[in-house]
Design an enzyme around this catalytic site. Structure first.
Site, PDB file in Angstrom:
ATOM      1  N   GLU A 184       1.082  -1.004  -0.278  1.00 12.95           N
ATOM      2  CA  GLU A 184      -0.304   0.309   0.182  1.00 12.95           C
ATOM      3  C   GLU A 184       1.102   1.378  -0.220  1.00 12.95           C
ATOM      4  O   GLU A 184       0.195   2.518  -0.209  1.00 12.95           O
ATOM      5  CB  GLU A 184      -0.961   0.076   1.444  1.00 12.95           C
ATOM      6  CG  GLU A 184      -2.078  -1.129   1.236  1.00 12.95           C
ATOM      7  CD  GLU A 184      -2.620  -1.942   2.437  1.00 12.95           C
ATOM      8  OE1 GLU A 184      -2.413  -1.857   3.732  1.00 12.95           O
ATOM      9  OE2 GLU A 184      -3.931  -0.910   2.352  1.00 12.95           O
TER      10      GLU A 184
ATOM     11  N   GLU B  72      -3.760  -9.542   3.169  1.00  9.75           N
ATOM     12  CA  GLU B  72      -4.564  -9.542   4.702  1.00  9.75           C
ATOM     13  C   GLU B  72      -5.375 -10.697   4.737  1.00  9.75           C
ATOM     14  O   GLU B  72      -5.589 -10.827   5.917  1.00  9.75           O
ATOM     15  CB  GLU B  72      -5.139  -8.284   4.797  1.00  9.75           C
ATOM     16  CG  GLU B  72      -3.932  -7.175   4.688  1.00  9.75           C
ATOM     17  CD  GLU B  72      -3.110  -6.581   3.141  1.00  9.75           C
ATOM     18  OE1 GLU B  72      -3.678  -7.131   2.781  1.00  9.75           O
ATOM     19  OE2 GLU B  72      -2.793  -5.060   4.328  1.00  9.75           O
TER      20      GLU B  72
HETATM   21  N1  T1G Z   1       4.525  -8.855  11.569  1.00 10.62           N
HETATM   22  C1  T1G Z   1       4.852  -9.354  13.518  1.00 10.62           C
HETATM   23  N2  T1G Z   1       5.686 -10.462  12.995  1.00 10.62           N
HETATM   24  C2  T1G Z   1       5.844 -10.456  11.372  1.00 10.62           C
HETATM   25  C3  T1G Z   1       5.121 -10.457  10.361  1.00 10.62           C
HETATM   26  C4  T1G Z   1       4.435  -9.350  10.573  1.00 10.62           C
HETATM   27  N3  T1G Z   1       3.619  -8.870   9.462  1.00 10.62           N
HETATM   28  N4  T1G Z   1       5.322 -10.759   9.873  1.00 10.62           N
HETATM   29  C5  T1G Z   1       6.646 -11.332   9.902  1.00 10.62           C
HETATM   30  N5  T1G Z   1       6.682 -11.867  10.686  1.00 10.62           N
HETATM   31  C6  T1G Z   1       8.516 -12.406  12.005  1.00 10.62           C
HETATM   32  C7  T1G Z   1       7.126 -13.760  11.656  1.00 10.62           C
HETATM   33  O1  T1G Z   1       6.701 -13.883  12.889  1.00 10.62           O
HETATM   34  C8  T1G Z   1       8.762 -14.440  11.890  1.00 10.62           C
HETATM   35  O2  T1G Z   1       9.473 -14.248  13.457  1.00 10.62           O
HETATM   36  C9  T1G Z   1       9.730 -13.847  11.094  1.00 10.62           C
HETATM   37  O3  T1G Z   1       8.699 -12.223  11.334  1.00 10.62           O
HETATM   38  C10 T1G Z   1      10.107 -14.200  10.321  1.00 10.62           C
HETATM   39  O4  T1G Z   1       8.930 -14.360   9.574  1.00 10.62           O
HETATM   40  C11 T1G Z   1      -3.791  -2.430   7.069  1.00 10.62           C
HETATM   41  C12 T1G Z   1      -2.218  -3.632   8.574  1.00 10.62           C
HETATM   42  C13 T1G Z   1       7.223 -11.922   5.232  1.00 10.62           C
HETATM   43  C14 T1G Z   1       6.257 -14.168   3.254  1.00 10.62           C
HETATM   44  O5  T1G Z   1       0.527 -11.395   6.571  1.00 10.62           O
HETATM   45  O6  T1G Z   1       3.642 -13.418   5.059  1.00 10.62           O
HETATM   46  O7  T1G Z   1      -0.354  -5.001   6.420  1.00 10.62           O
HETATM   47  O8  T1G Z   1       9.298 -16.478  14.373  1.00 10.62           O
HETATM   48  O9  T1G Z   1       9.358 -17.049   9.042  1.00 10.62           O
HETATM   49  O10 T1G Z   1       9.380 -17.715   5.434  1.00 10.62           O
HETATM   50  O11 T1G Z   1      -3.017  -4.013   5.160  1.00 10.62           O
HETATM   51  O12 T1G Z   1       6.737 -13.546   6.830  1.00 10.62           O
HETATM   52  O13 T1G Z   1      10.928 -15.782  14.123  1.00 10.62           O
HETATM   53  O14 T1G Z   1       9.890 -15.302  15.504  1.00 10.62           O
HETATM   54  O15 T1G Z   1       7.659 -16.113   7.886  1.00 10.62           O
HETATM   55  O16 T1G Z   1      10.759 -15.886   5.430  1.00 10.62           O
HETATM   56  C15 T1G Z   1      -0.209  -8.314   5.958  1.00 10.62           C
HETATM   57  C16 T1G Z   1       2.766 -12.379   6.878  1.00 10.62           C
HETATM   58  C17 T1G Z   1      -0.282  -7.759   7.466  1.00 10.62           C
HETATM   59  C18 T1G Z   1       2.800 -11.125   5.262  1.00 10.62           C
HETATM   60  C19 T1G Z   1       8.797 -13.903   5.382  1.00 10.62           C
HETATM   61  N6  T1G Z   1       0.951  -8.899   5.575  1.00 10.62           N
HETATM   62  N7  T1G Z   1       4.182 -12.602   6.665  1.00 10.62           N
HETATM   63  O17 T1G Z   1       8.044 -14.945   5.211  1.00 10.62           O
HETATM   64  O18 T1G Z   1       9.700 -15.524   7.642  1.00 10.62           O
HETATM   65  S1  T1G Z   1      -1.793  -6.863   7.369  1.00 10.62           S
HETATM   66  C20 T1G Z   1       1.548  -9.891   5.583  1.00 10.62           C
HETATM   67  C21 T1G Z   1       4.514 -12.952   5.772  1.00 10.62           C
HETATM   68  C22 T1G Z   1      -1.391  -4.638   7.114  1.00 10.62           C
HETATM   69  C23 T1G Z   1      -2.341  -2.949   6.248  1.00 10.62           C
HETATM   70  C24 T1G Z   1      -2.094  -4.131   8.022  1.00 10.62           C
HETATM   71  C25 T1G Z   1       6.126 -13.925   5.644  1.00 10.62           C
HETATM   72  C26 T1G Z   1       7.291 -13.245   4.686  1.00 10.62           C
HETATM   73  P1  T1G Z   1       9.622 -14.984  14.134  1.00 10.62           P
HETATM   74  P2  T1G Z   1       8.961 -15.948   8.342  1.00 10.62           P
HETATM   75  P3  T1G Z   1       9.727 -16.074   5.963  1.00 10.62           P
END
Ligand code: T1G
Length: 698
Positions: free
Chosen positions: A105, A125
């Site tokens: 975004e 999301e």
């Molecule tokens: N928030 C907090 N922690 C996160 C995170 C996030 N968005 N994404 C990953 N982590 C942590 C995860 O728990 C892990 O922690 C570490 O990072 C590495 O992740 C309004 C607000 C980016 C493709 O849904 O899809 O934006 O276990 O093991 O395989 O619209 O993480 O090591 O302690 O998964 O390399 C939308 C979710 C949010 C993305 C990386 N975003 N993340 O994959 O590593 S909503 C998502 C992923 C939003 C607005 C709203 C994947 C990755 P730990 P990982 P990876």
């Protein structure tokens, strides 16, 4: 999570680099720092344009999920993102790694988007039961059109640079120097005020394209709320002023954040990552694995070989007989061909995988392997002999594994000279597709061997759950109770189609009887007959499936099973229903009405009760491990978070009450788990057992 934004200047361009490991989530500190940096750059007379990029392995992966559900702190992301779009100086965003959610975004608000060749971008999301909450539902349709925007928002899928360029989601794909090219692009805009995407109407869709996309999204929603809400929000982009639609988007986002579905999906997001944290492997060293051996090239062995080929390993597949080896080779080749036809791998990928595959009949060829997995027929004596032979061929530090689903792994370990290098790697079929793996931890396995199993699983892109040894491990043990409970209901007046319908309404992709028909009833029948002599006579047993098999009604492949199959359609079978009715009458039970909610509650209680037993026995370490197994291996609806999470959200008192009824009616094997009693009595829930921090991962 803190984080900062680094600013450097490159001629007239200010480069702002977001830095918040591990994934540059837009925490409060990042939002503030980005807002401040934007204001400074705008006010700075030396600066003509701005580039937003990020340090580390990825651009922003979105909002910080762990902050959701708490009171949002200022500055809010929508305000920061609007500031990007409203900047009087051109803003270019440089995407690398995965630009997701809020990260996408930010880019949509910028005036130009440039992307690294191997970057991916998306609005995932919906996978968390949410929708974009910072303009994504309004800006994306204006950029790529309504149908494409709805597709991306409702599925949450990521697109690669090639597709992003094709649909107009990015303006440019960079060569080797993403940031350098982003700066050049920013400079080329000559400091001029740029048009705002929010003021532009979305392109008119082709006739029918929007309706077709809406129909697809509805069909795929299966009980999930967020994809349906996406339809309305995206439609607003065509018919409503931007600011008004943005308010509705924000409102929807906040409502969804508070929903049970989103809580369940967020639980699962963290659970999928917490399963990697396993007690007892602190300081363990995973053996580097490059060469993998697979003994047995049936369906399972071929699928496992394919999984390893896909992840770059050298794979040697062994079958003792030439004919079996040829059949196995054909199986693997057809998986490769299918991947190539489906476009998943290109010609080079195909050739390169073939080159890494060796097929042979002599076990000795496995000598250089770092890991060998046996996938031969489920026969204890056969497996023990094979494992012994393998042990004498492999290097002492190599890891030996079995893919057995039901046999006693401790008994296999007993026959080995090096039981500490032996473990279970339980793949699910088809092994190259299914995400789940159970890593079976025998009593004597070393921490290093366990860490190796976990590391390999991760490298294969699998979600691996560690389980102790018992018949069926976590998944199949719960499945057995689930199925038994469904068959009991046949004796009480419910028909297979009614139970299937109830469980499909619960969110399973397919009801349990339809699934049995698909898999074939004959294999389970063979096992039933084998166990018949040793079955505990006190255990409630429903023999209807024997009646079907005696008639050759083995399921879909035979044209009939629990259902009849004609021209690919499944229909209720009056003959089967008569069999069910006759058998039910013969038990002397009085038929009771079983509404869908009662069926669902009984099945859930049976699963949760068994889950609580697995926890009590130490087979499953945490409730979250069970949730991950059931969702990723058995089609339990992700939006319910898994059976243990679902039990928590219904309240353990209610689940316990049903478990007690199950125990009273169903007897042996359905006794109420002491842990369930204990938690309910003390007002605690399963989540209280999901400790997160103290465990380590390889
Ligand atoms: N928030 C907090 N922690 C996160 C995170 C996030 N968005 N994404 C990953 N982590 C942590 C995860 O728990 C892990 O922690 C570490 O990072 C590495 O992740 C309004 C607000 C980016 C493709 O849904 O899809 O934006 O276990 O093991 O395989 O619209 O993480 O090591 O302690 O998964 O390399 C939308 C979710 C949010 C993305 C990386 N975003 N993340 O994959 O590593 S909503 C998502 C992923 C939003 C607005 C709203 C994947 C990755 P730990 P990982 P990876």
């Amino acid at each position: 999570m803190a984080g900062q934004v680094h600013r450097t200047t490159h001629g007239p361009v200010a480069l702002l680099e977001i830095d918040n490991p591990p994934v540059n989530a837009t925490s409060q500190a990042i939002r503030r720092a980005l807002q401040d940096a934007l204001m400074r750059a705008e006010a700075d007379p030396e600066i003509e344009a701005i580039v937003i990029a990020a340090r580390g392995k990825t651009f922003v992966a979105g909002g910080d999920i762990s902050e959701f559900g708490r009171k949002p702190l200022e500055p809010h992301l929508p305000d920061v993102i609007n500031r990007v779009e409203e900047s009087a100086k051109p803003v270019v965003v440089a995407w690398h790694g995965t630009a997701l959610g809020g990260g996408c975004e930010i880019g949509l608000a910028a005036h130009r988007r440039i992307m690294a060749r191997d970057a991916r971008v998306g609005l995932p999301e919906v996978k968390l039961g949410l929708l974009p909450g910072t303009g994504g539902t309004q800006r994306l349709p204006r950029l790529v059109g309504l149908p494409a925007a709805l597709d991306l928002i409702a599925t949450g899928r990521m697109v690669d640079a090639r597709e992003a360029l094709a649909i107009g989601l990015c303006d440019l794909v960079a060569g080797d120097d993403l940031v350098g090219e982003a700066i050049a692009l920013a400079m080329s805009l000559g400091g001029k005020l740029q048009p705002r995407l929010s003021l532009r109407p979305p392109p008119a869709p082709d006739a029918g394209a929007w309706e077709a996309m809406v129909a697809r999204v509805r069909a795929q929603a299966r009980g999930r709320i967020a994809p349906l809400k996406a339809i309305d929000l995206v439609a607003h982009a065509a018919g409503m002023p931007f600011a008004q639609a943005l308010r509705i988007e924000r409102q929807t986002f906040l409502e969804l954040t508070a929903s049970e579905q989103s809580k369940a999906l967020r639980h699962l997001f963290f659970a999928e990552r917490d399963v990697r944290r396993v007690a007892g492997i602190e300081g363990a060293r995973a053996l580097p694995v490059r060469a993998v051996g697979i003994v047995g090239a049936g369906t399972m062995g071929a699928g496992i070989a394919m999984a390893f080929l896909d992840s770059g390993y050298a794979v040697t597949v062994i079958e003792r007989e030439e004919a079996a080896l040829r059949a196995g080779a054909e199986r693997i080749e057809s998986l490769l061909q299918r991947a190539a036809k489906g476009g998943r791998i290109d010609a080079a990928g195909l050739a390169e995988r073939r080159a890494r595959l060796t097929l042979a009949t002599e076990l000795a060829r496995l000598a250089p392997c770092d890991l060998v997995i046996e996938c031969v027929f489920e026969d204890m004596a056969l497996k023990q002999e094979l494992l012994g032979a393998l042990e004498s061929i492999l290097r002492p530090e190599a890891i030996l594994a079995t893919n057995t689903s039901y046999l006693d792994i401790e008994a296999m370990a007993d026959g080995l000279a090096r039981p500490q290098r032996f473990l279970g790697l339980h793949f699910f079929s088809p092994a190259h597709v299914m995400k789940l793996m159970e890593i079976v931890r025998t009593r004597r396995v070393s921490a290093d061997a366990l860490a190796t199993g976990l590391a390999v699983a991760r490298d294969l892109g699998k979600i691996a759950v560690t389980t102790g040894v018992c018949e069926g491990f976590i998944g199949n043990r719960i499945l057995a109770r689930f199925r038994a409970e469904c068959e009991f209901m046949l004796e009480e007046g419910a028909m297979p189609a009614e139970i299937d319908a109830a469980m499909e309404a619960f969110g399973l992709a397919m009801g349990p009887f339809a699934v049995q028909d698909l898999a074939g009833l004959d294999i389970a029948w063979v096992r039933r007959k084998r166990h018949a002599a040793t079955r505990d006579p006190a255990e409630r047993d429903v023999p209807i499936v024997d009646r079907l098999c005696e008639r050759g009604w083995f399921g879909q492949k035979a044209g009939r099973g629990w259902y009849r199959y004609a021209e690919g359609k499944r229909v209720r079978d009056p003959d089967v229903e008569a069999l069910v009715r006759d058998h039910a009458a013969s038990t002397g039970r009085r038929p009771v009405p079983l509404p869908a909610e009662a069926i669902q509650a009984r099945v859930l209680a049976a699963m949760v009760n068994e889950g609580a037993k697995l926890l009590g026995e130490g087979i499953a370490a945490r409730p979250l491990d069970i949730d991950v197994v059931l969702v990723h291996g058995y089609g339990f609806p992700a939006w319910r978070g898994g059976p243990m999470h679902e039990a928590d959200s219904r309240g353990l008192a209610a689940v316990l009450a049903t478990a007690r009824e199950n125990a009273r009616r169903d007897g042996r094997g359905f006794e109420v788990a002491p842990l369930l009693e204990e938690l309910a009595a003390s007002g605690r829930n399963f989540a209280s057992l999901n400790q997160r921090e103290p465990m380590s991962q390889p």
